[in-house]
Design a protein around this motif. Sequence first.
Motif, PDB file in Angstrom:
ATOM      1  N   SER A  46      31.194  31.448  34.067  1.00 44.96           N
ATOM      2  CA  SER A  46      32.125  31.763  33.561  1.00 44.96           C
ATOM      3  C   SER A  46      33.023  32.407  34.412  1.00 44.96           C
ATOM      4  O   SER A  46      32.463  33.048  35.734  1.00 44.96           O
ATOM      5  CB  SER A  46      32.066  32.695  32.259  1.00 44.96           C
ATOM      6  OG  SER A  46      31.948  33.957  32.654  1.00 44.96           O
ATOM      7  N   GLN A  47      34.240  32.604  34.097  1.00 47.35           N
ATOM      8  CA  GLN A  47      35.099  33.338  35.232  1.00 47.35           C
ATOM      9  C   GLN A  47      34.778  34.590  35.466  1.00 47.35           C
ATOM     10  O   GLN A  47      34.919  35.491  36.479  1.00 47.35           O
ATOM     11  CB  GLN A  47      36.767  33.061  34.610  1.00 47.35           C
ATOM     12  CG  GLN A  47      37.263  31.695  34.595  1.00 47.35           C
ATOM     13  CD  GLN A  47      38.646  31.587  34.387  1.00 47.35           C
ATOM     14  OE1 GLN A  47      39.542  32.765  34.014  1.00 47.35           O
ATOM     15  NE2 GLN A  47      39.290  30.317  34.330  1.00 47.35           N
ATOM     16  N   ASN A  48      34.083  35.341  34.248  1.00 49.52           N
ATOM     17  CA  ASN A  48      33.656  36.653  34.506  1.00 49.52           C
ATOM     18  C   ASN A  48      32.723  36.883  35.591  1.00 49.52           C
ATOM     19  O   ASN A  48      32.034  38.055  35.861  1.00 49.52           O
ATOM     20  CB  ASN A  48      33.295  37.196  33.101  1.00 49.52           C
ATOM     21  CG  ASN A  48      34.152  37.359  32.198  1.00 49.52           C
ATOM     22  OD1 ASN A  48      35.633  37.636  32.384  1.00 49.52           O
ATOM     23  ND2 ASN A  48      33.949  37.396  30.875  1.00 49.52           N
ATOM     24  N   ASP A  49      32.041  35.728  35.885  1.00 46.67           N
ATOM     25  CA  ASP A  49      30.854  35.914  36.942  1.00 46.67           C
ATOM     26  C   ASP A  49      31.322  35.518  38.182  1.00 46.67           C
ATOM     27  O   ASP A  49      30.626  35.923  39.311  1.00 46.67           O
ATOM     28  CB  ASP A  49      29.904  34.753  36.715  1.00 46.67           C
ATOM     29  CG  ASP A  49      29.266  34.852  35.493  1.00 46.67           C
ATOM     30  OD1 ASP A  49      28.957  36.355  34.992  1.00 46.67           O
ATOM     31  OD2 ASP A  49      28.682  33.889  34.629  1.00 46.67           O
ATOM     32  N   LEU A  50      32.578  35.454  38.551  1.00 42.44           N
ATOM     33  CA  LEU A  50      33.134  35.369  39.755  1.00 42.44           C
ATOM     34  C   LEU A  50      33.228  36.651  40.548  1.00 42.44           C
ATOM     35  O   LEU A  50      33.300  37.760  40.033  1.00 42.44           O
ATOM     36  CB  LEU A  50      34.843  34.993  39.632  1.00 42.44           C
ATOM     37  CG  LEU A  50      35.244  33.786  39.097  1.00 42.44           C
ATOM     38  CD1 LEU A  50      36.532  33.572  39.088  1.00 42.44           C
ATOM     39  CD2 LEU A  50      34.624  32.638  40.411  1.00 42.44           C
ATOM     40  N   ALA A  51      32.962  36.610  41.931  1.00 45.48           N
ATOM     41  CA  ALA A  51      32.818  37.834  42.701  1.00 45.48           C
ATOM     42  C   ALA A  51      34.128  38.575  42.859  1.00 45.48           C
ATOM     43  O   ALA A  51      34.278  39.720  43.457  1.00 45.48           O
ATOM     44  CB  ALA A  51      32.375  37.379  44.161  1.00 45.48           C
ATOM     45  N   LEU A  52      35.251  37.962  42.510  1.00 45.84           N
ATOM     46  CA  LEU A  52      36.648  38.416  42.448  1.00 45.84           C
ATOM     47  C   LEU A  52      37.139  38.734  41.022  1.00 45.84           C
ATOM     48  O   LEU A  52      36.917  37.555  40.588  1.00 45.84           O
ATOM     49  CB  LEU A  52      37.512  37.566  43.391  1.00 45.84           C
ATOM     50  CG  LEU A  52      38.682  38.110  43.881  1.00 45.84           C
ATOM     51  CD1 LEU A  52      38.478  39.302  44.761  1.00 45.84           C
ATOM     52  CD2 LEU A  52      39.489  37.112  44.439  1.00 45.84           C
TER      53      LEU A  52
END
Length: 70
Positions: free
Chosen positions: A18-24
Amino acid sequence: SIFGDKVKQALSQEHAFSQNDLALNGNDLIEMGYKGKKIGEIKKYLFEKVLDEPKLNQREELIKIVKENY
């Protein structure tokens, strides 16, 4: 189903899911000077990139991608 297999594969390989798992995250983008809808647009773009190439999900790599594309 093919989709179900892709989901299982992604989860088993610890891909960004999910977008929440992005490193940024959004706060990082705000610090870089982005605002409002642009943040969502960038996160969506990064998410699609990381789904295609999970190894890109590193903070420095994502910052580089943002700077090159926005």
